[in-house]
Every structure is written in structure tokens, then in C-alpha cells.
Design a protein around this motif. Structure first.
Motif, PDB file in Angstrom:
ATOM      1  N   PRO A 122       2.907   1.590   3.056  1.00  0.00           N
ATOM      2  CA  PRO A 122       1.956   1.344   1.958  1.00  0.00           C
ATOM      3  C   PRO A 122       2.598   1.189   0.596  1.00  0.00           C
ATOM      4  O   PRO A 122       1.975   0.646  -0.323  1.00  0.00           O
ATOM      5  CB  PRO A 122       1.030   2.567   2.001  1.00  0.00           C
ATOM      6  CG  PRO A 122       1.762   3.586   2.786  1.00  0.00           C
ATOM      7  CD  PRO A 122       2.586   2.825   3.782  1.00  0.00           C
ATOM      8  N   LEU A 123       3.836   1.637   0.429  1.00  0.00           N
ATOM      9  CA  LEU A 123       4.497   1.469  -0.860  1.00  0.00           C
ATOM     10  C   LEU A 123       4.733  -0.004  -1.176  1.00  0.00           C
ATOM     11  O   LEU A 123       4.846  -0.383  -2.343  1.00  0.00           O
ATOM     12  CB  LEU A 123       5.825   2.224  -0.885  1.00  0.00           C
ATOM     13  CG  LEU A 123       5.757   3.734  -0.629  1.00  0.00           C
ATOM     14  CD1 LEU A 123       7.129   4.356  -0.848  1.00  0.00           C
ATOM     15  CD2 LEU A 123       4.716   4.423  -1.501  1.00  0.00           C
ATOM     16  N   GLU A 124       4.790  -0.826  -0.148  1.00  0.00           N
ATOM     17  CA  GLU A 124       4.977  -2.259  -0.373  1.00  0.00           C
ATOM     18  C   GLU A 124       3.766  -2.895  -1.048  1.00  0.00           C
ATOM     19  O   GLU A 124       3.860  -3.987  -1.613  1.00  0.00           O
ATOM     20  CB  GLU A 124       5.254  -2.951   0.961  1.00  0.00           C
ATOM     21  CG  GLU A 124       6.542  -2.482   1.629  1.00  0.00           C
ATOM     22  CD  GLU A 124       6.753  -3.139   2.971  1.00  0.00           C
ATOM     23  OE1 GLU A 124       5.926  -3.984   3.366  1.00  0.00           O
ATOM     24  OE2 GLU A 124       7.763  -2.815   3.630  1.00  0.00           O
ATOM     25  N   ALA A 180       2.340  -1.757  -3.647  1.00  0.00           N
ATOM     26  CA  ALA A 180       2.357  -1.404  -5.071  1.00  0.00           C
ATOM     27  C   ALA A 180       3.632  -1.967  -5.694  1.00  0.00           C
ATOM     28  O   ALA A 180       4.518  -1.225  -6.128  1.00  0.00           O
ATOM     29  CB  ALA A 180       2.285   0.115  -5.243  1.00  0.00           C
ATOM     30  N   PRO A 181       3.775  -3.291  -5.748  1.00  0.00           N
ATOM     31  CA  PRO A 181       5.039  -3.912  -6.153  1.00  0.00           C
ATOM     32  C   PRO A 181       5.379  -3.732  -7.628  1.00  0.00           C
ATOM     33  O   PRO A 181       6.535  -3.940  -8.018  1.00  0.00           O
ATOM     34  CB  PRO A 181       4.832  -5.390  -5.810  1.00  0.00           C
ATOM     35  CG  PRO A 181       3.345  -5.586  -5.868  1.00  0.00           C
ATOM     36  CD  PRO A 181       2.758  -4.300  -5.371  1.00  0.00           C
ATOM     37  N   ALA A 182       4.403  -3.390  -8.468  1.00  0.00           N
ATOM     38  CA  ALA A 182       4.686  -3.208  -9.889  1.00  0.00           C
ATOM     39  C   ALA A 182       5.393  -1.886 -10.171  1.00  0.00           C
ATOM     40  O   ALA A 182       5.810  -1.629 -11.305  1.00  0.00           O
ATOM     41  CB  ALA A 182       3.383  -3.283 -10.691  1.00  0.00           C
ATOM     42  N   ILE A 183       5.526  -1.068  -9.138  1.00  0.00           N
ATOM     43  CA  ILE A 183       6.108   0.261  -9.272  1.00  0.00           C
ATOM     44  C   ILE A 183       7.463   0.289  -8.583  1.00  0.00           C
ATOM     45  O   ILE A 183       7.641  -0.280  -7.503  1.00  0.00           O
ATOM     46  CB  ILE A 183       5.171   1.316  -8.641  1.00  0.00           C
ATOM     47  CG1 ILE A 183       3.817   1.317  -9.366  1.00  0.00           C
ATOM     48  CG2 ILE A 183       5.796   2.699  -8.689  1.00  0.00           C
ATOM     49  CD1 ILE A 183       2.746   2.085  -8.632  1.00  0.00           C
ATOM     50  N   ARG A 202      12.887   3.990   1.730  1.00  0.00           N
ATOM     51  CA  ARG A 202      12.749   2.825   0.846  1.00  0.00           C
ATOM     52  C   ARG A 202      13.613   3.082  -0.380  1.00  0.00           C
ATOM     53  O   ARG A 202      13.348   4.015  -1.152  1.00  0.00           O
ATOM     54  CB  ARG A 202      11.293   2.612   0.437  1.00  0.00           C
ATOM     55  CG  ARG A 202      11.086   1.399  -0.487  1.00  0.00           C
ATOM     56  CD  ARG A 202       9.651   1.322  -0.948  1.00  0.00           C
ATOM     57  NE  ARG A 202       9.452   0.255  -1.909  1.00  0.00           N
ATOM     58  CZ  ARG A 202       8.963  -0.945  -1.631  1.00  0.00           C
ATOM     59  NH1 ARG A 202       8.622  -1.237  -0.395  1.00  0.00           N
ATOM     60  NH2 ARG A 202       8.803  -1.852  -2.576  1.00  0.00           N
ATOM     61  N   ASP A 203      14.663   2.318  -0.549  1.00  0.00           N
ATOM     62  CA  ASP A 203      15.618   2.506  -1.647  1.00  0.00           C
ATOM     63  C   ASP A 203      15.939   3.987  -1.837  1.00  0.00           C
ATOM     64  O   ASP A 203      15.814   4.515  -2.955  1.00  0.00           O
ATOM     65  CB  ASP A 203      15.055   1.913  -2.941  1.00  0.00           C
ATOM     66  CG  ASP A 203      14.981   0.403  -2.894  1.00  0.00           C
ATOM     67  OD1 ASP A 203      15.838  -0.208  -2.243  1.00  0.00           O
ATOM     68  OD2 ASP A 203      14.057  -0.168  -3.506  1.00  0.00           O
ATOM     69  N   PRO A 204      16.388   4.682  -0.795  1.00  0.00           N
ATOM     70  CA  PRO A 204      16.542   6.141  -0.885  1.00  0.00           C
ATOM     71  C   PRO A 204      17.646   6.596  -1.822  1.00  0.00           C
ATOM     72  O   PRO A 204      17.644   7.753  -2.251  1.00  0.00           O
ATOM     73  CB  PRO A 204      16.856   6.538   0.560  1.00  0.00           C
ATOM     74  CG  PRO A 204      17.497   5.327   1.148  1.00  0.00           C
ATOM     75  CD  PRO A 204      16.778   4.166   0.529  1.00  0.00           C
ATOM     76  N   ASP A 205      18.589   5.714  -2.154  1.00  0.00           N
ATOM     77  CA  ASP A 205      19.693   6.118  -3.032  1.00  0.00           C
ATOM     78  C   ASP A 205      19.474   5.733  -4.490  1.00  0.00           C
ATOM     79  O   ASP A 205      20.357   5.970  -5.329  1.00  0.00           O
ATOM     80  CB  ASP A 205      20.999   5.503  -2.521  1.00  0.00           C
ATOM     81  CG  ASP A 205      21.359   6.019  -1.138  1.00  0.00           C
ATOM     82  OD1 ASP A 205      21.264   7.240  -0.932  1.00  0.00           O
ATOM     83  OD2 ASP A 205      21.703   5.200  -0.263  1.00  0.00           O
ATOM     84  N   ALA A 250      -1.113   4.996  -3.252  1.00  0.00           N
ATOM     85  CA  ALA A 250      -0.034   4.701  -2.309  1.00  0.00           C
ATOM     86  C   ALA A 250       0.579   5.988  -1.756  1.00  0.00           C
ATOM     87  O   ALA A 250       0.851   6.091  -0.548  1.00  0.00           O
ATOM     88  CB  ALA A 250       1.043   3.850  -2.986  1.00  0.00           C
ATOM     89  N   MET A 251       0.794   6.982  -2.612  1.00  0.00           N
ATOM     90  CA  MET A 251       1.402   8.230  -2.164  1.00  0.00           C
ATOM     91  C   MET A 251       0.488   8.963  -1.197  1.00  0.00           C
ATOM     92  O   MET A 251       0.945   9.550  -0.197  1.00  0.00           O
ATOM     93  CB  MET A 251       1.759   9.095  -3.372  1.00  0.00           C
ATOM     94  CG  MET A 251       2.867   8.502  -4.226  1.00  0.00           C
ATOM     95  SD  MET A 251       3.195   9.405  -5.760  1.00  0.00           S
ATOM     96  CE  MET A 251       4.301  10.673  -5.173  1.00  0.00           C
ATOM     97  N   ARG A 252      -0.800   8.940  -1.455  1.00  0.00           N
ATOM     98  CA  ARG A 252      -1.733   9.609  -0.546  1.00  0.00           C
ATOM     99  C   ARG A 252      -1.772   8.925   0.814  1.00  0.00           C
ATOM    100  O   ARG A 252      -1.890   9.596   1.853  1.00  0.00           O
ATOM    101  CB  ARG A 252      -3.128   9.658  -1.177  1.00  0.00           C
ATOM    102  CG  ARG A 252      -3.215  10.642  -2.339  1.00  0.00           C
ATOM    103  CD  ARG A 252      -4.579  10.621  -2.999  1.00  0.00           C
ATOM    104  NE  ARG A 252      -4.661  11.659  -4.021  1.00  0.00           N
ATOM    105  CZ  ARG A 252      -5.703  11.829  -4.834  1.00  0.00           C
ATOM    106  NH1 ARG A 252      -6.754  11.028  -4.743  1.00  0.00           N
ATOM    107  NH2 ARG A 252      -5.692  12.804  -5.732  1.00  0.00           N
ATOM    108  N   TYR A 253      -1.665   7.613   0.810  1.00  0.00           N
ATOM    109  CA  TYR A 253      -1.658   6.905   2.081  1.00  0.00           C
ATOM    110  C   TYR A 253      -0.372   7.218   2.863  1.00  0.00           C
ATOM    111  O   TYR A 253      -0.389   7.351   4.088  1.00  0.00           O
ATOM    112  CB  TYR A 253      -1.821   5.397   1.865  1.00  0.00           C
ATOM    113  CG  TYR A 253      -2.094   4.638   3.128  1.00  0.00           C
ATOM    114  CD1 TYR A 253      -3.088   5.041   4.010  1.00  0.00           C
ATOM    115  CD2 TYR A 253      -1.362   3.496   3.440  1.00  0.00           C
ATOM    116  CE1 TYR A 253      -3.346   4.347   5.159  1.00  0.00           C
ATOM    117  CE2 TYR A 253      -1.606   2.795   4.607  1.00  0.00           C
ATOM    118  CZ  TYR A 253      -2.609   3.216   5.465  1.00  0.00           C
ATOM    119  OH  TYR A 253      -2.858   2.521   6.606  1.00  0.00           O
TER     120      TYR A 253
END
Length: 265
Positions: free
Chosen positions: A7-9, A11-14, A32-35, A253-256
Motif C-alpha cells: 500500500p505504500l506504493e 502514496a507516491p508523494a511521500i 521498501r528503501d530500507p537503508d 497507508a500506514m494503517r493498511y
């Protein structure tokens, strides 16, 4: 690798840095971009709490010793102590306030007691070099101050959470006790309907320990979510540039993510 963070995908503005681990094995379940190192607001208080716990265990601090607030410590926003009459509280009580309501005043008093230099060594001592608490909490940051309270990568934050889940040492047990009183269950755990005031042990078969961070342009949630099928360690950090224009989008997005994260536990 699973799609827990899919679901983070949407929210592309973030800008996101996120990581989910199997707490027992350390295996990455999704990332997702963990580093990517991002501001983490109050999440950096975890490093302070662990340093306080270490000093309680070593005897350098006594949990019953009262620490007094001073005018230099005063700060607004999150916390309860600023609204109370009492001017001094025991070390252990201050740690509970930080773990429970991210108390800014208690944070500043504890930080004054142990020193920022000592807290700066906590992340590297754990092999988590991106985790940093840069400063005390301030109402206003100017060019003279660090630009953000704390920062870190999701990989290192999730690894910290995995240690929280698995380490038997007394300092980690203290940290778990303080965080178990946390009331901010509205980000990653927002759809899981934990009782925010009563989930110290298990709530309907699940266990949550977490620390959140909230600033204009920043949301972060780090913790462990456990059930009968295991424990997942997670870190989800969101950053954007325009005040709080994307806050609702980031929270959704975080809740999802949390609802997907809990599946199968």
C-alpha cells in the motif's frame, strides 16, 4: 518476499523507508528503501530509554531517585508532566511517561541526566549506526540547532525492534515494560483496534509494543506485533516536504500496512 508494504506504493508523494522482519530469525519479510535514512521525530527517544535502562541495571542510576524539572527543560506538545503540579519525579516514572505518551519534558530531564553524548553511542553499540538522537526536544528549531530530533533507516529500526522482541537482558525487559504502556496505537496498528489505554500484556490474542514519532512532514512507527504464529518486527517511516499536507494520506497507508502485517499472526 511478500507484499506487506504494497500500500505504500499508493502514496507516491511521500518518501518511505520501511522494513518488516521475522523477529525470531531476522529474515526480511518485506522492505521498501530500507537503508534510506529519514527523520524519525520522537522514535529516537528509544535510544534514550535504552541508555537509561542500562544505567539502572548498572547501578549508575537509581529508579527511585527524583529528578527535578527546570525552566531550561520546558517544552510543549506531547506529554503529561507539563500539565502536572509536581516538579520532581523518580527516574523510573519519567521513563514510563516517555514510553507511554512520548513525554517531551520527561525526555529532556532524562537526557540532561545521562547526556546526549552517551545516547549517541547507543545505536553504534548495537551495530545500528544510522540510529541517532541529535538533540533535546525544542519548541522551535533554528539554524543553530540540529534540523531534526532524530533519524534512522527502517532496516536499523526494524532490527532494533527485533532486539526488543528477543533480548533477555534486564535493560531490554525494562524497555519492554515502559513501552507496553504506550497509548499511540493510531499509525501502523490503527486498524487493529487495540485498546490504547489497556494493552500492557495481550489484547485479544495479540501483543503490541511500539514507539511512534510525529512531526510536521514526518510520521514514524517502530515496534513488534505478535500473535500465536510468531512475532514481526517492523519500521515504517514517512517523510514529505510540505508541512502536514500529506498526513492523512500517510496515516491511511500506514494503517493498511498494519492490517496486512497482522495477517496470519
Amino acid at each position: 518476499m511478500s507484499q506487506l508494504l504494497l500500500p505504500l506504493e499508493d502514496a507516491p508523494a511521500i518518501t518511505w523507508s520501511a522494513c518488516v522482519l521475522d523477529a525470531a530469525t531476522g529474515d526480511i519479510l518485506d522492505a521498501r528503501d530500507p537503508d534510506l535514512v529519514l527523520p524519525t521525530a520522537s522514535v529516537g527517544k528509544l535510544l534514550l530509554l535504552l541508555e537509561v535502562a542500562r544505567r539502572l541495571v548498572s547501578g549508575e542510576l537509581d529508579p527511585t531517585t527524583p529528578l527535578r524539572r527546570t525552566p531550561d527543560d520546558e517544552v510543549a506538545d506531547s506529554g503529561l508532566w507539563q500539565h502536572l503540579r509536581v516538579d520532581a519525579l523518580p527516574v523510573d516514572d519519567l521513563a514510563v511517561l516517555v514510553g507511554s505518551v512520548s513525554d517531551n519534558l520527561a525526555t529532556n530531564v532524562l537526557l540532561r541526566a545521562v547526556g546526549l553524548d552517551a545516547v549517541a553511542e547507543v545505536g553504534p553499540s548495537l551495530g545500528l549506526p544510522t540510529l541517532r538522537l541529535h538533540d533535546r526536544v525544542r519548541d522551535v528549531r533554528t539554524s543553530e540547532h540540529p534540523s531534526t530530533l532524530s533519524e534512522g533507516s527502517a532496516r536499523d529500526l526494524a532490527r532494533f525492534a527485533a532486539l526488543l522482541a528477543t533480548e533477555d537482558a534486564t535493560e531490554w525487559a525494562l524497555l519492554r515494560r515502559w513501552l507496553s504502556t504506550g497509548v499511540d496505537v493510531g499509525l501502523v496498528a490503527g486498524r487493529l483496534n487495540f485498546d490504547p489505554l489497556a494493552h500492557v500484556e495481550v489484547d485479544r490474542g495479540r501483543r503490541l509494543l511500539n514507539k511512534t514519532g510525529r512531526d510536521p512532514g514526518v510520521l514514524a512507527d517502530v515496534g513488534i506485533l505478535g500473535g500465536q504464529e510468531g512475532v514481526r518486527a517492523y519500521a515504517v517511516v514517512a517523510s514529505w516536504s510540505s508541512d502536514d499536507v500529506h498526513r492523512d494520506e500517510a496515516i491511511r497507508a500506514m494503517r493498511y500496512v498494519g492490517s496486512r502485517l497482522s495477517s496470519g499472526l
